[in-house]
Scaffold this motif. Structure first.
Motif, PDB file in Angstrom:
ATOM      1  N   VAL A 240      32.889  45.777  31.009  1.00  0.00           N
ATOM      2  CA  VAL A 240      33.735  45.487  29.759  1.00  0.00           C
ATOM      3  C   VAL A 240      32.918  45.401  28.647  1.00  0.00           C
ATOM      4  N   ASN A 241      33.450  46.259  27.624  1.00  0.00           N
ATOM      5  CA  ASN A 241      32.791  46.659  26.464  1.00  0.00           C
ATOM      6  C   ASN A 241      31.194  47.283  26.937  1.00  0.00           C
ATOM      7  N   ASP A 242      30.051  46.519  26.831  1.00  0.00           N
ATOM      8  CA  ASP A 242      29.047  46.987  27.212  1.00  0.00           C
ATOM      9  C   ASP A 242      28.486  45.942  28.277  1.00  0.00           C
ATOM     10  N   LYS A 243      29.090  45.139  28.796  1.00  0.00           N
ATOM     11  CA  LYS A 243      28.772  44.144  29.843  1.00  0.00           C
ATOM     12  C   LYS A 243      29.058  44.744  31.276  1.00  0.00           C
ATOM     13  N   LEU A 244      28.139  45.233  32.166  1.00  0.00           N
ATOM     14  CA  LEU A 244      28.399  45.436  33.251  1.00  0.00           C
ATOM     15  C   LEU A 244      28.572  44.408  34.357  1.00  0.00           C
ATOM     16  N   ILE A 245      29.683  44.351  35.094  1.00  0.00           N
ATOM     17  CA  ILE A 245      30.203  43.435  35.967  1.00  0.00           C
ATOM     18  C   ILE A 245      29.768  44.086  37.535  1.00  0.00           C
ATOM     19  N   SER A 246      28.814  43.413  38.063  1.00  0.00           N
ATOM     20  CA  SER A 246      28.529  44.293  39.488  1.00  0.00           C
ATOM     21  C   SER A 246      29.419  43.267  40.510  1.00  0.00           C
ATOM     22  N   GLU A 247      29.545  44.288  41.661  1.00  0.00           N
ATOM     23  CA  GLU A 247      30.367  43.509  42.840  1.00  0.00           C
ATOM     24  C   GLU A 247      31.505  42.983  42.159  1.00  0.00           C
ATOM     25  N   ALA A 248      32.083  43.706  41.538  1.00  0.00           N
ATOM     26  CA  ALA A 248      33.438  43.160  40.699  1.00  0.00           C
ATOM     27  C   ALA A 248      34.690  42.918  41.348  1.00  0.00           C
ATOM     28  N   THR A 249      35.317  41.736  41.043  1.00  0.00           N
ATOM     29  CA  THR A 249      36.621  41.113  41.580  1.00  0.00           C
ATOM     30  C   THR A 249      37.550  41.133  40.339  1.00  0.00           C
ATOM     31  N   LEU A 250      38.815  41.080  40.384  1.00  0.00           N
ATOM     32  CA  LEU A 250      39.743  40.907  39.438  1.00  0.00           C
ATOM     33  C   LEU A 250      39.269  39.631  38.592  1.00  0.00           C
ATOM     34  N   GLU A 251      38.976  38.450  39.186  1.00  0.00           N
ATOM     35  CA  GLU A 251      38.412  37.128  38.585  1.00  0.00           C
ATOM     36  C   GLU A 251      37.422  37.354  38.036  1.00  0.00           C
ATOM     37  N   LYS A 252      36.209  38.034  38.181  1.00  0.00           N
ATOM     38  CA  LYS A 252      35.179  38.216  37.643  1.00  0.00           C
ATOM     39  C   LYS A 252      35.443  39.020  36.244  1.00  0.00           C
ATOM     40  N   VAL A 253      35.979  40.031  36.508  1.00  0.00           N
ATOM     41  CA  VAL A 253      36.659  40.791  35.325  1.00  0.00           C
ATOM     42  C   VAL A 253      37.435  40.105  34.380  1.00  0.00           C
TER      43      VAL A 253
END
Lengths: 657, 159, 626
Positions: A628-641
């Motif tokens: 998201v922009n320049d933030k990396l979300i690992s092991e992503a789920t919809l909630e996290k995003v």
């Protein structure tokens, strides 16, 4: 079995793969342009025709020998047909032989001469003549005869399939997907396609010009020679093998303006010594196992692309080339009082991927120039010097001597065996057992003095490595260390070696290397005086040794543009990138993507959030990944995003107000 | 155009993510997009764990597949000798003005694509063009614009 | 769902009774083959539906198959007379209507259905007599054929498994399942002398035997329906009109060789054939004739359609197998043969559509009766697709040994007026051209081979005096060079080179050396190519060089004897007729025509591109073509 060849009775070995190989054993080489012992039978060139029992003409690559068979290998009719096929090829071939990379080593050129073709009866029809010079491997389709050797080697032996046939009929070409440049593909630059290409359709980048520039620049030019170079260079010089070839090469390079010449085998000792301790430590701590060797740059790229989760299993010890490069530039330069920038370090390698390795971001500035065995032999030939008459000169100190093991790095199993030598000397070995599992895969079980059991595998060929890695991932294979060399038989079969570069030649090189190594006085890196001195003086602690270690990270396989999924022209948009690369896809990134698209639509955020698909965020071990922009979300789920998105929206409104 | 790969996923699922069904998958992709887009090929490569070069090889082998976007209406403008002399260039200009695309391109909504071709064998009708196998002859720029406008309207009505 | 053999046999008997009744009552068969559909057959069908409903002749409620009363309106498959479509056959009278449009439907209902009288102007014209005949059976076209695979022309329902069974369908399967061992079936197929209908004419029984004897835990049956010859559509016809016949043959093959799974490879360009065959598979599954534990015998067999994506070379069996596996359709060298190592390395029996269609007949009629058709070395019948300037074109079926003369003159009514016979091209792009001397040669595998020709898939193109044989060869080489897979050198490079030389001939640029090179190339491609496509690609060259070499020589001397090759045409302006209007000069795209207004114009031969525009423009017919 007994057969009749051209009316003479001869004995053929039983169990041959086909008539072509059986006759080859018996000393008759049937002309062929698409047959490789190493791959499946393709049967496309139609050159290997033979007449059977006075009746039919068949291709010998697809025919099994049979007791009492009457074979004619060179009737006037067969000669005429072979000639016709050659003329067909030559008609559309780029015939710039004198300036061709393969002038003198081209199979098509050789046959054109053997068959005395002076006039091509057919029209010279233009074909696709695209050349791709983006990578250390160069593709020139104007020289391609579509034998498919490269396609089969890349897919069957190396398990990659970067290039394949595209289009059909007269328009058929060998190409990467969508004619992409090789540098943007999964190619690992092993050069096995180059090694097996009968013409100059696949070659490697020559850097000789840059060498001559360096030699005339006034800078200090230092050379280093890899083990596998010294056992193959003589092939191009019409010389017999010679145990002092390396030392003659030293003499030659000195005559050519090199101020020092070091032995890469010294660095091999260093690497093995360091890696043995790394292995022991990982086994003690039970972490990052199995250890994967990292001497082979093609294998390293392969792991980065296809096994991102195992990148941390790769040995962090640099390859011998880069390790030697580092100590020359960082330690030796200081010692002799020369600014590292005034040194041009030239490495002579059997390998095309080494050119790529030296250019990797993390290695820049260490090795300045990588030349292959082929380029070295060209240099020698151009000089007119008969190196057989040169008096051998020793490698320069302090990086001039090595153990037998260090020299054996040039062939498969060398790294592992040398690591074992170090373990034997430092930790002690009670018992050891070795098994051949299949062609290209060997296993070893070592029982150490402290009771630990160490299991190792030695693998060559990336397709073999792929099979082994599959078992590792399925956790059905228990091993502590895997040595992988991308090329069959190890570095001696590298893509930068002289032609021909087939299994038979490689086995000969392996024998010569073994002989050359066996006259070395010392067995193990532990006995290498200069190595031990290096450790005592320079590598006193972990911190100083850090310079010969490096790090790897997952690598993008597909270099394609991001794909707009919900495009948005607005300036202050929030961009969400969802990775659709293999690891993330397997872990359900597509599900996250579709949920996200739905949720954006539901909340009518379509004006503010741009959703983009991308083919790798290079963080595969924690897939699925979303950015998201320049933030990396690992092991992503919809909630996290969504959570991160909310934060973004808040900061945006805050900054606006 | 919105491309969430939703359609591709549906197609892949329909064919059970099997490598042996690659040709069927590509036939369905071709039907969906009217060509095989590069990112879709890469995506299928990821999903089926096949080298993209292999898929490209299959995609370029069979006549049913097209690697370049084609419109729902493919306009083939004849530029053979006869048509050329009869002013096919002015027809091309008319098409470019009306659709804002050049030969070999496709409109953003993928409804029209234009290609210039050698003789269509309709020299007696020069200058001529073919839209989805229907031949239009003795054309003028005005006529061309009219034909395209009619097709456009038909499209709108269909929606 | 039929759960055992007895049940199935009873079901068949019941269907036979129903069909008998049906045929003696009113039934309207509308042909919905590809040809008729393209000409609007479905519209005609729907119009019948509408009119019949309106007239109260059928109810709009769909009648279930078990109800006694069923709709008289039926769909039938291709009748082989596509040029006359849409076709409608009205029983019990047998009035066979051609070129039916929706406007004719009311008329047919009024006259024929209500009053049993024919609509004269729609009746077929017998090409032999040029007179209208009431029924199809009365035509010379019909009488001279040997309908064996294509039984019940115009009165079989292509989309009904019950109708197929009523015509005796699946009886052969029952016979096989209830009392024949695989060895007995192989023996029967061998004894029948059946040869592969796809082109080569390889004895089918040997293939079956090899596949049966291969030991493996998995085996496959494949049906080759990748018919790609331009203008030939026997397989499509068969799949559209009687899909169960092919399916039954495949099931028997699966039982014989011990396969569990079959693929039918059908070109994606044949949507109706795919639809019909899929329906056949689904219906057979519903009845328990396909799937798990067929009729309680323990034999399980499944059939799946694979669409071909447009590559002629996939008709070659190893290329087809590669294509089924989802790969580029490139042939691979044999051995190993598919019967030993085919799909994914498993033994695979692969036969042509028409070959499978012969199997139920052989089982039904027995070897002896089967062999009464055809000749000793080539028993049975063959479907041919006949095109060219003939009075009748389309799909025909004749027994082997029939002569070309009978096909062209007795069945197809000879050439259309004003055309003169020169040659036939037989066997598709891989076939050969035969001259007038071969008209009385019996058509069978071996006789054709002795004439350097082949049955091929069965395409027959009649060529007239107005067609240049060099141009014919060029046309076919253009096809094969485009369809070459590009794998082996002689085919990939050789067909291109041969095409280039032939093009030089038709452009008047060829030399004696070119003629020699062409001869050599033909030999080279034929003797060294990897697969059947390559090996037969030069056949059009070889046969024309053999029988029409004089035409090649003429081209060398600047003459195209048939006047086909435009490059040899010379456009001149008749100085007497020219009025000097200048229209031609303005029309000429090359600026080759010059002159002064009011005086005769001239054409500069160097500049002339032979486009013929000037001829169109000239109002005084002053431009002459030499």
């Amino acid at each position: 079995m007994k057969v009749f060849v051209n009316d003479r009775e001869i004995e053929l070995k039983n169990g041959s793969r086909n008539l072509l190989e059986a006759l080859r054993e018996a000393g008759i080489e049937i002309p062929n342009l698409c047959y490789l012992s190493e791959t499946s039978i393709y049967g496309a060139c139609r050159m290997c025709l033979v007449e059977i029992d006075g009746k039919e003409i068949v291709t010998s690559c697809t025919t099994k020998p049979r007791e009492g068979m009457r074979i004619k290998t060179n009737t006037p009719q067969i000669h005429e047909l072979r000639r016709g096929i050659l003329e067909l090829l030559l008609a559309t071939h780029n015939r710039d032989c004198t300036t061709c990379e393969r002038n003198g080593s081209c199979k098509l050129q050789k046959y054109a001469e053997d068959f005395g073709i002076r006039n091509v009866r057919f029209a010279q029809i233009k074909k696709n003549t695209k050349t791709d010079r983006s990578a250390p491997i160069i593709r020139d389709n104007s020289k391609c005869i579509l034998c498919g050797d490269c396609v089969r080697v890349c897919e069957e032996v190396q398990g990659i399939g970067v290039i394949d046939f595209a289009y059909r009929g007269f328009s058929t070409q060998v190409t990467p997907v969508f004619e992409t440049e090789l540098s943007k593909t999964e190619c690992v630059y092993c050069g096995q396609c180059v090694a097996h290409c009968p013409t100059a359709a696949l070659t490697f980048r020559s850097d000789l010009d840059r060498l001559y520039q360096a030699l005339s620049s006034g800078k200090t030019v230092i050379g280093m020679i890899a083990p596998a170079v010294r056992v193959a260079v003589q092939e191009d010089l019409s010389m017999d093998s010679d145990a002092t070839m390396a030392e003659r090469l030293v003499a030659f390079l000195k005559m050519s303006g090199f101020s020092k010449v070091f032995d890469v085998a010294f660095a091999a000792d260093l690497v093995a010594y360091e890696e043995a301790h790394e292995l022991y430590e990982r086994v003690v701590n039970n972490e990052k196992l199995p250890l994967l060797t990292s001497c082979c740059p093609a294998w390293v790229k392969y792991v980065e692309q296809f096994y991102p989760k195992y990148v941390e299993n790769l040995s962090t010890v640099k390859s011998p080339q880069q390790a030697l490069g580092t100590i020359v530039k960082k330690i030796y330069a200081k010692k002799i009082g020369i600014n590292p920038e005034d040194i041009v370090l030239v490495s002579f390698m059997p390998c095309t991927a080494k050119k790529f390795e030296a250019e990797r971001q993390e290695h820049l500035g260490m090795v300045d120039l990588v030349l292959t065995t082929k380029e070295l032999s060209q240099m020698i030939k151009a000089s007119g010097i008969n190196i057989k008459q040169l008096t051998p000169e020793p490698f320069d100190k302090p990086f001039g001597i090595s153990s037998q093991g260090g020299l054996n790095f040039g062939k498969t199993g060398g790294v592992f065996a040398t690591v074992v030598e170090v373990i034997r000397d430092e930790m002690g070995i009670e018992n050891e057992e070795y098994h051949d599992l299949q062609p290209g895969v060997k296993s070893a079980v070592l029982t150490l003095k402290d009771g630990r059991v160490l299991k190792g595998l030695v693998v060559f060929g990336l397709a073999n490595a792929r099979d082994i890695m599959k078992k590792v991932m399925e956790k059905v294979l228990d091993t502590n260390i895997i040595e992988v060399m991308a090329c069959n038989y190890g570095c001696i079969g590298g893509g930068g070696q002289p032609y021909p570069n087939d299994s038979k030649v490689r086995q000969t090189r392996a024998r010569i290397l073994k002989e050359t190594a066996s006259i070395k006085a010392i067995n193990s890196p532990v006995e290498n005086y200069y190595l031990q001195k290096l450790y005592q003086e320079e590598f006193k602690d972990q911190h100083t040794r850090h310079m010969i270690h490096t790090e790897y990270k997952p690598r993008k396989r597909i270099e394609s543009e991001d794909i707009e999924i919900l495009p948005l022209p607005k300036e202050d948009k929030t961009t969400v990138k969802v990775c659709l690369g293999t690891s993330c896809y397997m872990k359900g990134s597509y599900r996250v993507l579709s949920q996200l698209v739905e949720s954006v639509k539901k909340d009518s955020l379509g004006d503010e959030i741009e959703v983009v698909g991308t083919f790798c965020l290079e963080n595969c071990d924690k897939s699925p990944n979303v950015m998201v922009n320049d933030k990396l979300i690992s092991e992503a789920t919809l909630e996290k995003v969504e959570e991160v998105l909310k934060e973004c929206q808040i900061t945006k409104t805050e900054s606006q107000s | 155009m919105e491309r969430t790969f939703q359609k591709v996923e549906e197609i892949l699922k329909k064919h059970e993510y099997k490598k042996e069904n690659l040709i069927r998958i590509l036939l369905d992709v071709q039907k969906q997009y009217r060509y095989l887009p590069e990112d879709v090929i890469n995506y299928i490569g990821v999903a089926l764990q096949l080298p993209p070069a292999k898929i490209y090889g299959v995609g370029t082998f069979y006549a049913q597949f097209s690697l370049k976007p084609k419109g729902k209406y493919t306009i083939l403008l004849c530029d053979g000798t006869a048509c050329h002399m009869e002013g096919s260039i002015s027809l091309l200009k008319a098409i470019e003005e009306e659709l804002n695309i050049k030969p070999g391109e496709v409109t953003k909504d993928l409804v029209f694509s234009v290609d210039q071709v050698g003789c269509l064998g309709a020299c007696a009708l020069a200058p001529a063009m073919v839209i989805n196998e229907e031949v239009y002859g003795n054309l003028t720029p005005e006529k061309v614009k009219e034909i395209i406008k009619k097709l456009k309207e038909g499209e709108k009505d269909a929606q | 769902m039929l759960s055992n053999i007895n049940q199935a046999a009873e079901f068949i008997e019941k269907q036979k009774g129903r069909r008998k009744k049906k045929l003696s009552n009113l039934s309207i068969y509308v042909c919905v083959g590809t040809g008729c559909t393209a000409k609007g057959a479905m519209k005609v069908y729907n119009e019948f539906q509408r009119v019949l409903e309106k007239e109260g002749l059928i109810s709009s409620v769909k009648l279930s198959m078990l109800e006694e009363k069923e709709s008289p309106l039926k769909k039938t498959g291709c009748c082989g007379r596509c040029s006359n479509g849409p076709l409608v056959n009205v029983l019990p009278h047998g009035y066979f209507y051609s070129h039916v449009t929706i406007d004719d439907v009311q008329k047919i209902v009024e006259k024929t259905i209500k009053h049993g009288e024919p609509v004269e102007e729609l009746l077929l014209v017998d090409p032999a007599t040029n007179e209208r005949v009431k029924t199809l059976e009365e035509t010379s076209l019909y009488k001279n054929q040997n309908f064996y695979i294509m039984e019940d022309i115009g009165k079989c329902e292509c989309d009904s498994i019950e109708d197929y069974m009523a015509r005796g369908g699946y009886s052969s399967l029952l016979k096989v399942l209830s009392g024949m061992t695989p060895d007995q079936i192989v023996d029967a197929v061998k004894a029948s002398g059946l040869r592969g209908r796809g082109g080569g004419g390889f004895p089918t029984g040997l293939k079956w035997e090899a596949a049966k004897n291969s030991k493996a835990d998995k085996k496959f049956v494949v049906c080759n329906g990748d018919e790609g010859d331009p203008g030939a559509f026997m397989n499509r016809t068969l799949l559209e009109r009687d899909p169960h016949l092919v399916l039954e043959g495949m099931i028997i093959a699966g039982y014989t060789v011990g396969a569990q799974k079959a693929y039918a490879y059908i070109r994606a360009e044949y949507p109706i054939a795919i639809h019909m065959f899929q329906k056949a598979i689904d219906d057979a599954k519903k009845l328990g004739l396909l799937g798990e534990n067929i009729l309680g015998t323990g034999f399980s067999f499944d059939v799946e359609i694979k669409e071909g994506a447009g590559a002629f070379v996939c008709g070659e069996e190893t290329a087809l197998l590669a294509s089924i596996e989802g790969k580029r359709g490139m042939p691979r060298p044999r051995p190993p043969f598919p019967a030993q190592s085919g799909l994914w390395g498993y033994p695979t029996l692969i036969n042509n559509v028409e070959t499978y269609a012969n199997i139920p007949r052989i089982i039904r009629d027995g070897v002896e009766k089967y062999r009464q058709l055809g000749v000793v070395s080539s028993p049975g019948t063959k479907m041919f697709s006949v095109t060219g300037p003939l009075k009748v074109t389309g799909i025909i079926e004749v027994q082997f040994g029939t002569t070309l003369r009978k096909i062209i003159y007795d069945i197809c009514g000879g050439l259309i007026d004003g055309e003169e016979f020169k040659a036939v091209q037989i066997g598709g792009p891989s076939g050969a051209c035969l001259s007038r001397e071969f008209l009385d040669m019996p058509l069978d595998y071996d006789t054709l081979r002795s004439a350097d020709a082949m049955v091929g898939s069965g395409g027959i193109v009649v060529i007239t005096k107005r067609t240049c044989m060099v141009e014919v060869a060029r046309f076919f080489l253009d096809f094969t060079k485009r369809e070459s897979c590009g794998k082996c050198i002689p085919c990939r490079e050789g067909t291109m080179q041969a095409y280039t030389i032939l093009e030089k001939f038709t452009q008047g640029k060829a030399t004696t050396q070119d003629l020699q090179n062409l001869e050599f190339l033909a030999k080279l491609i034929k003797s060294t190519s990897l697969c059947g496509l390559g090996k037969t690609a030069p056949n059009p060259i070889i046969s024309t060089l053999k029988l029409f070499k004089d035409e090649y020589i003429s081209h060398l001397n600047g003459i195209c004897p048939s006047g086909t090759c435009t490059a040899f045409k010379k456009y001149t302006i008749n100085q007497e007729l020219c009025k000097g209007c200048g229209l031609c000069a303005r029309a000429c795209p090359q600026g080759a025509i010059t002159g002064e207004r009011g005086k005769p114009y001239r054409i500069d031969q160097e500049k002339c591109a032979k486009c013929g525009l000037c001829v169109e423009k000239c109002k005084f017919k002053a431009i002459e073509i030499l």
